[in-house]
Scaffold this motif. Structure first.
Motif, mmCIF file in Angstrom:
data_model
loop_
_atom_site.group_PDB
_atom_site.id
_atom_site.type_symbol
_atom_site.label_atom_id
_atom_site.label_comp_id
_atom_site.label_asym_id
_atom_site.label_seq_id
_atom_site.Cartn_x
_atom_site.Cartn_y
_atom_site.Cartn_z
ATOM 1 N N TRP A 99 0.843 -1.204 0.000
ATOM 2 C CA TRP A 99 0.000 0.000 0.000
ATOM 3 C C TRP A 99 0.875 1.249 0.000
ATOM 4 O O TRP A 99 0.658 2.184 -0.765
ATOM 5 C CB TRP A 99 -0.898 -0.025 1.223
ATOM 6 C CG TRP A 99 -1.864 1.115 1.377
ATOM 7 C CD1 TRP A 99 -1.557 2.442 1.580
ATOM 8 C CD2 TRP A 99 -3.281 1.041 1.349
ATOM 9 N NE1 TRP A 99 -2.694 3.174 1.700
ATOM 10 C CE2 TRP A 99 -3.770 2.336 1.559
ATOM 11 C CE3 TRP A 99 -4.175 -0.009 1.192
ATOM 12 C CZ2 TRP A 99 -5.135 2.610 1.607
ATOM 13 C CZ3 TRP A 99 -5.526 0.271 1.251
ATOM 14 C CH2 TRP A 99 -5.994 1.568 1.443
ATOM 15 N N LEU A 100 1.876 1.240 0.881
ATOM 16 C CA LEU A 100 2.779 2.383 0.991
ATOM 17 C C LEU A 100 3.540 2.613 -0.302
ATOM 18 O O LEU A 100 3.824 3.760 -0.671
ATOM 19 C CB LEU A 100 3.744 2.162 2.160
ATOM 20 C CG LEU A 100 4.612 3.329 2.590
ATOM 21 C CD1 LEU A 100 3.772 4.531 2.989
ATOM 22 C CD2 LEU A 100 5.526 2.908 3.732
ATOM 23 N N ALA A 101 3.862 1.535 -1.023
ATOM 24 C CA ALA A 101 4.576 1.660 -2.297
ATOM 25 C C ALA A 101 3.768 2.472 -3.305
ATOM 26 O O ALA A 101 4.334 3.220 -4.113
ATOM 27 C CB ALA A 101 4.888 0.277 -2.864
ATOM 28 N N VAL A 102 2.449 2.349 -3.264
ATOM 29 C CA VAL A 102 1.596 3.137 -4.158
ATOM 30 C C VAL A 102 1.692 4.623 -3.809
ATOM 31 O O VAL A 102 1.644 5.484 -4.682
ATOM 32 C CB VAL A 102 0.133 2.641 -4.074
ATOM 33 C CG1 VAL A 102 -0.806 3.541 -4.849
ATOM 34 C CG2 VAL A 102 0.025 1.199 -4.556
ATOM 35 N N VAL A 103 1.874 4.906 -2.511
ATOM 36 C CA VAL A 103 1.907 6.290 -2.039
ATOM 37 C C VAL A 103 3.274 6.934 -2.250
ATOM 38 O O VAL A 103 3.366 8.066 -2.726
ATOM 39 C CB VAL A 103 1.506 6.362 -0.543
ATOM 40 C CG1 VAL A 103 1.584 7.777 -0.007
ATOM 41 C CG2 VAL A 103 0.108 5.786 -0.329
ATOM 42 N N ILE A 104 4.373 6.203 -1.924
ATOM 43 C CA ILE A 104 5.704 6.830 -1.963
ATOM 44 C C ILE A 104 6.709 6.109 -2.852
ATOM 45 O O ILE A 104 7.868 6.500 -2.913
ATOM 46 C CB ILE A 104 6.293 6.969 -0.536
ATOM 47 C CG1 ILE A 104 6.545 5.608 0.107
ATOM 48 C CG2 ILE A 104 5.399 7.834 0.337
ATOM 49 C CD1 ILE A 104 7.286 5.670 1.449
ATOM 50 N N GLY A 105 6.296 5.044 -3.525
ATOM 51 C CA GLY A 105 7.213 4.293 -4.382
ATOM 52 C C GLY A 105 7.758 3.066 -3.668
ATOM 53 O O GLY A 105 7.895 3.057 -2.437
ATOM 54 N N LEU A 106 8.098 2.046 -4.444
ATOM 55 C CA LEU A 106 8.496 0.751 -3.876
ATOM 56 C C LEU A 106 9.770 0.837 -3.049
ATOM 57 O O LEU A 106 9.831 0.327 -1.928
ATOM 58 C CB LEU A 106 8.657 -0.287 -4.991
ATOM 59 C CG LEU A 106 9.011 -1.698 -4.533
ATOM 60 C CD1 LEU A 106 7.945 -2.246 -3.588
ATOM 61 C CD2 LEU A 106 9.200 -2.621 -5.716
ATOM 62 N N ALA A 107 10.808 1.480 -3.571
ATOM 63 C CA ALA A 107 12.090 1.529 -2.855
ATOM 64 C C ALA A 107 11.933 2.232 -1.512
ATOM 65 O O ALA A 107 12.435 1.751 -0.486
ATOM 66 C CB ALA A 107 13.143 2.219 -3.708
ATOM 67 N N ASP A 108 11.237 3.367 -1.500
ATOM 68 C CA ASP A 108 11.043 4.093 -0.240
ATOM 69 C C ASP A 108 10.128 3.319 0.709
ATOM 70 O O ASP A 108 10.323 3.357 1.926
ATOM 71 C CB ASP A 108 10.467 5.490 -0.503
ATOM 72 C CG ASP A 108 11.513 6.460 -1.024
ATOM 73 O OD1 ASP A 108 12.724 6.172 -0.880
ATOM 74 O OD2 ASP A 108 11.124 7.504 -1.574
ATOM 75 N N ALA A 109 9.131 2.620 0.157
ATOM 76 C CA ALA A 109 8.232 1.833 1.005
ATOM 77 C C ALA A 109 9.003 0.731 1.723
ATOM 78 O O ALA A 109 8.802 0.499 2.920
ATOM 79 C CB ALA A 109 7.100 1.234 0.174
#
Length: 195
Positions: free
Chosen positions: A150-160
């Motif tokens: 879910w977080l990857a959708v918000v801030i991108g996979l690497a940052d998630a």
């Protein structure tokens, strides 16, 4: 009954499945209070704070079983959606369900259900310390995976992965062990159902 069959017996300590509805409602209310208190134990991190929520979610699943564990976590999330200060840092409101923490919140009732289901199949029973830890770890891993996606959708996979998964792995493992120890201490105490 031999030791191997005794070890495989389901162990859901509070044995609430066959209890009266009033007692189940009291258990749900107490569970939501426990979840709220666990949410207020917080280490501020960005974009997702570290709390004792995953400990509480997995422990409720193990203690209540999958049905009542699921209902309890859903009731707690309902309180949060209505704006009650039951989330990390005393937060509440619908905004938390669509922001960076939304995936973790959605994963919580499913993780409680998973751990409760495993408990009902003997994973947390007498002599089953490793499988009990595994059940709690699976619950924590599910929360991190779903929340991280879910977080990857918000801030991108690497940052998630960097900010929403990796910093929580050690804490999740420690909370899984703590939840297992809590269930085991309860079991060894020979306590009767608390409600």
């Amino acid at each position: 009954m031999n030791n191997s069959s005794a070890a495989a017996q389901p162990y859901v300590p509070l044995r609430l499945a066959g209890r009266p509805l009033t007692l189940k409602l009291v258990a749900v209310a107490l569970g939501t209070l426990f979840l709220a208190a666990s949410s207020w134990i917080e280490v501020p991190m960005f974009p997702v704070p570290m709390t004792m929520q995953t400990f509480a979610v997995t422990l409720i699943g193990a203690l209540y079983g999958w049905r009542l564990g699921l209902a309890t976590v859903l009731a707690w999330l309902g309180e949060a959606a209505l704006g009650f200060p039951v989330l990390a840092g005393g937060a509440g409101g619908l905004a938390h369900f669509v922001g960076p923490t939304g995936g973790y919140l959605v994963a919580f009732p499913l993780a409680a259900m998973l751990v409760g289901w495993l408990a009902e199949r003997g994973w947390t029973g007498a002599g089953r310390i490793l499988s009990s830890v595994a059940a709690m770890l699976l619950g924590n891993a599910f929360i991190l995976a779903f929340g991280g996606l879910w977080l990857a959708v918000v801030i991108g996979l690497a940052d998630a992965i960097a900010f929403g998964v990796l910093p929580f792995i050690l804490g999740g493992a420690l909370k899984a062990v703590l939840a297992t120890v809590t269930v085991e201490v309860y079991r060894r105490s020979g306590a009767k159902p608390a409600l």
